[in-house]
Design a protein around this motif. Sequence first.
Motif, PDB file in Angstrom:
ATOM      1  N   VAL A  22      15.705   5.376  -4.632  1.00  0.00           N
ATOM      2  CA  VAL A  22      15.584   5.650  -3.198  1.00  0.00           C
ATOM      3  C   VAL A  22      14.455   6.638  -2.942  1.00  0.00           C
ATOM      4  CG1 VAL A  22      16.703   6.807  -1.262  1.00  0.00           C
ATOM      5  CG2 VAL A  22      17.939   5.063  -2.527  1.00  0.00           C
ATOM      6  N   GLN A  23      14.365   7.673  -3.769  1.00  0.00           N
ATOM      7  CA  GLN A  23      13.296   8.663  -3.589  1.00  0.00           C
ATOM      8  C   GLN A  23      11.919   8.040  -3.774  1.00  0.00           C
ATOM      9  OE1 GLN A  23      14.251  11.631  -2.285  1.00  0.00           O
ATOM     10  NE2 GLN A  23      16.168  10.483  -2.413  1.00  0.00           N
ATOM     11  N   LEU A  24      11.798   7.135  -4.717  1.00  0.00           N
ATOM     12  CA  LEU A  24      10.516   6.448  -4.926  1.00  0.00           C
ATOM     13  C   LEU A  24      10.156   5.592  -3.714  1.00  0.00           C
ATOM     14  CD1 LEU A  24      10.858   5.357  -8.683  1.00  0.00           C
ATOM     15  CD2 LEU A  24       9.388   7.163  -7.753  1.00  0.00           C
ATOM     16  N   LEU A  25      11.157   4.888  -3.165  1.00  0.00           N
ATOM     17  CA  LEU A  25      10.909   4.063  -1.979  1.00  0.00           C
ATOM     18  C   LEU A  25      10.520   4.915  -0.776  1.00  0.00           C
ATOM     19  CD1 LEU A  25      13.844   1.482  -2.244  1.00  0.00           C
ATOM     20  CD2 LEU A  25      11.417   0.979  -2.454  1.00  0.00           C
ATOM     21  N   VAL A  26      11.237   6.018  -0.591  1.00  0.00           N
ATOM     22  CA  VAL A  26      10.933   6.910   0.536  1.00  0.00           C
ATOM     23  C   VAL A  26       9.528   7.469   0.417  1.00  0.00           C
ATOM     24  CG1 VAL A  26      11.524   9.120   1.600  1.00  0.00           C
ATOM     25  CG2 VAL A  26      13.335   7.508   1.013  1.00  0.00           C
ATOM     26  N   MET A  27       9.149   7.922  -0.788  1.00  0.00           N
ATOM     27  CA  MET A  27       7.812   8.484  -0.984  1.00  0.00           C
ATOM     28  C   MET A  27       6.738   7.416  -0.754  1.00  0.00           C
ATOM     29  SD  MET A  27       8.073  11.643  -1.491  1.00  0.00           S
ATOM     30  CE  MET A  27       6.355  11.914  -1.943  1.00  0.00           C
ATOM     31  N   MET A  28       7.008   6.189  -1.193  1.00  0.00           N
ATOM     32  CA  MET A  28       6.043   5.108  -1.008  1.00  0.00           C
ATOM     33  C   MET A  28       5.833   4.812   0.480  1.00  0.00           C
ATOM     34  SD  MET A  28       6.163   1.193  -2.470  1.00  0.00           S
ATOM     35  CE  MET A  28       7.574   0.746  -1.441  1.00  0.00           C
ATOM     36  N   PHE A  29       6.937   4.698   1.231  1.00  0.00           N
ATOM     37  CA  PHE A  29       6.826   4.399   2.660  1.00  0.00           C
ATOM     38  C   PHE A  29       6.167   5.547   3.416  1.00  0.00           C
ATOM     39  CE2 PHE A  29      10.756   1.510   2.148  1.00  0.00           C
ATOM     40  CZ  PHE A  29       9.950   0.438   1.827  1.00  0.00           C
ATOM     41  N   LEU A  30       6.469   6.783   3.030  1.00  0.00           N
ATOM     42  CA  LEU A  30       5.852   7.932   3.688  1.00  0.00           C
ATOM     43  C   LEU A  30       4.343   7.975   3.433  1.00  0.00           C
ATOM     44  CD1 LEU A  30       8.474  10.780   3.134  1.00  0.00           C
ATOM     45  CD2 LEU A  30       7.862   9.683   5.291  1.00  0.00           C
ATOM     46  N   CYS A  31       3.939   7.620   2.217  1.00  0.00           N
ATOM     47  CA  CYS A  31       2.504   7.585   1.902  1.00  0.00           C
ATOM     48  C   CYS A  31       1.791   6.494   2.700  1.00  0.00           C
ATOM     49  CB  CYS A  31       2.301   7.357   0.403  1.00  0.00           C
ATOM     50  SG  CYS A  31       2.730   8.774  -0.618  1.00  0.00           S
ATOM     51  N   ILE A  32       2.425   5.326   2.799  1.00  0.00           N
ATOM     52  CA  ILE A  32       1.843   4.224   3.584  1.00  0.00           C
ATOM     53  C   ILE A  32       1.740   4.620   5.052  1.00  0.00           C
ATOM     54  CG2 ILE A  32       2.219   1.861   4.405  1.00  0.00           C
ATOM     55  CD1 ILE A  32       3.529   1.269   1.686  1.00  0.00           C
ATOM     56  N   ASN A  33       2.809   5.210   5.573  1.00  0.00           N
ATOM     57  CA  ASN A  33       2.791   5.652   6.969  1.00  0.00           C
ATOM     58  C   ASN A  33       1.725   6.706   7.214  1.00  0.00           C
ATOM     59  OD1 ASN A  33       4.895   3.930   7.508  1.00  0.00           O
ATOM     60  ND2 ASN A  33       6.422   5.507   7.852  1.00  0.00           N
ATOM     61  N   PHE A  34       1.557   7.608   6.245  1.00  0.00           N
ATOM     62  CA  PHE A  34       0.539   8.650   6.384  1.00  0.00           C
ATOM     63  C   PHE A  34      -0.856   8.034   6.471  1.00  0.00           C
ATOM     64  CE2 PHE A  34      -2.583  11.449   4.330  1.00  0.00           C
ATOM     65  CZ  PHE A  34      -2.533  12.535   5.197  1.00  0.00           C
ATOM     66  N   LEU A  35      -1.131   7.034   5.635  1.00  0.00           N
ATOM     67  CA  LEU A  35      -2.435   6.366   5.673  1.00  0.00           C
ATOM     68  C   LEU A  35      -2.663   5.672   7.017  1.00  0.00           C
ATOM     69  CD1 LEU A  35      -2.745   4.767   2.110  1.00  0.00           C
ATOM     70  CD2 LEU A  35      -4.129   6.614   3.060  1.00  0.00           C
TER      71      LEU A  35
END
Length: 310
Positions: A22-35
Amino acid sequence: MGDNSSWVGGEVKQIDDRMISVQLLVMMFLCINFLLILTFFKKKSFYTIARYILFAVTLLSDSFLLLTSNTLYLLAHFNVTIQVWLCINITMVVLLYSMVTPVTLTAMTLERYVAICMPLRHAELCSQRIHVHCILIIHGLSSLPCIAFFSSFFALASLSLYKQHRICSPQMYILHRWQDHIWSTVQQFYFLIMVIIIAFCYVQIMKVAKTASADNKKSTWKGLRTVILHGFQLLLCLIQLWIPFIESYVFEINFSLFINVRFFNYVMFYLTPRCLSPLIYGLRDDNFFHALKKYAFLDVYKRNILQETQ
């Protein structure tokens, strides 16, 4: 006792594995959203286009929701208790932004309807002045269920309760069964209104798509596919509103089943809708995708070159 300990130990290990994923998924989505958010703010022409402004609102809403809901997930996972007043503040953000996304998606669907079915009035109805009002209306409408939910709790809770330490979850605010009914009624009302709007826009865009000329048919059908994706994303977001009731019911039946259901709900109805927003406008939209490549990835490339030269 030995069997119970080994069972609990196996369950904890399984939860730990899930927590890491879950933490990996959250970090991935947050990075995509940040971009994507970075791309939006880099190109000023996006500031004047209604669908991109609403897209940015969705990205910010999703990011806030991911951060706060993940905080609650971690606290619950490690059985960390916090004071009720602090839990209220976190839960308010979660409930508010869990509503902002579906309301914004409904507004984006209406914007596509105006653009395709009322093209001559699109510039007037989606002007830059109206954008600010629209964002305020979205947050105002989204806050109403949150106000209804907490008003009953504030009226019933004693002052000493706010200083108590508890595991933070929306279920702790339900002090009487009738509070469930109020929350359920508000959610069903929002669900009904949003479904009617989505269905109306879909039918109207479908009519235009059938009668559109060859030049306009491609953009019209693309708009129709966007509405369908919004509908699917909205469905996941609306199911998410029912999660507290489902989990409360399952918790009373079986705790092991509750752990599995809670993990599935979080991934399916919290994380999945948040990955669809970048897909709908971040990758499918040609203008935004080219801007993403130009600003986000080019900036990263330049930064790497500068570090190598130094």
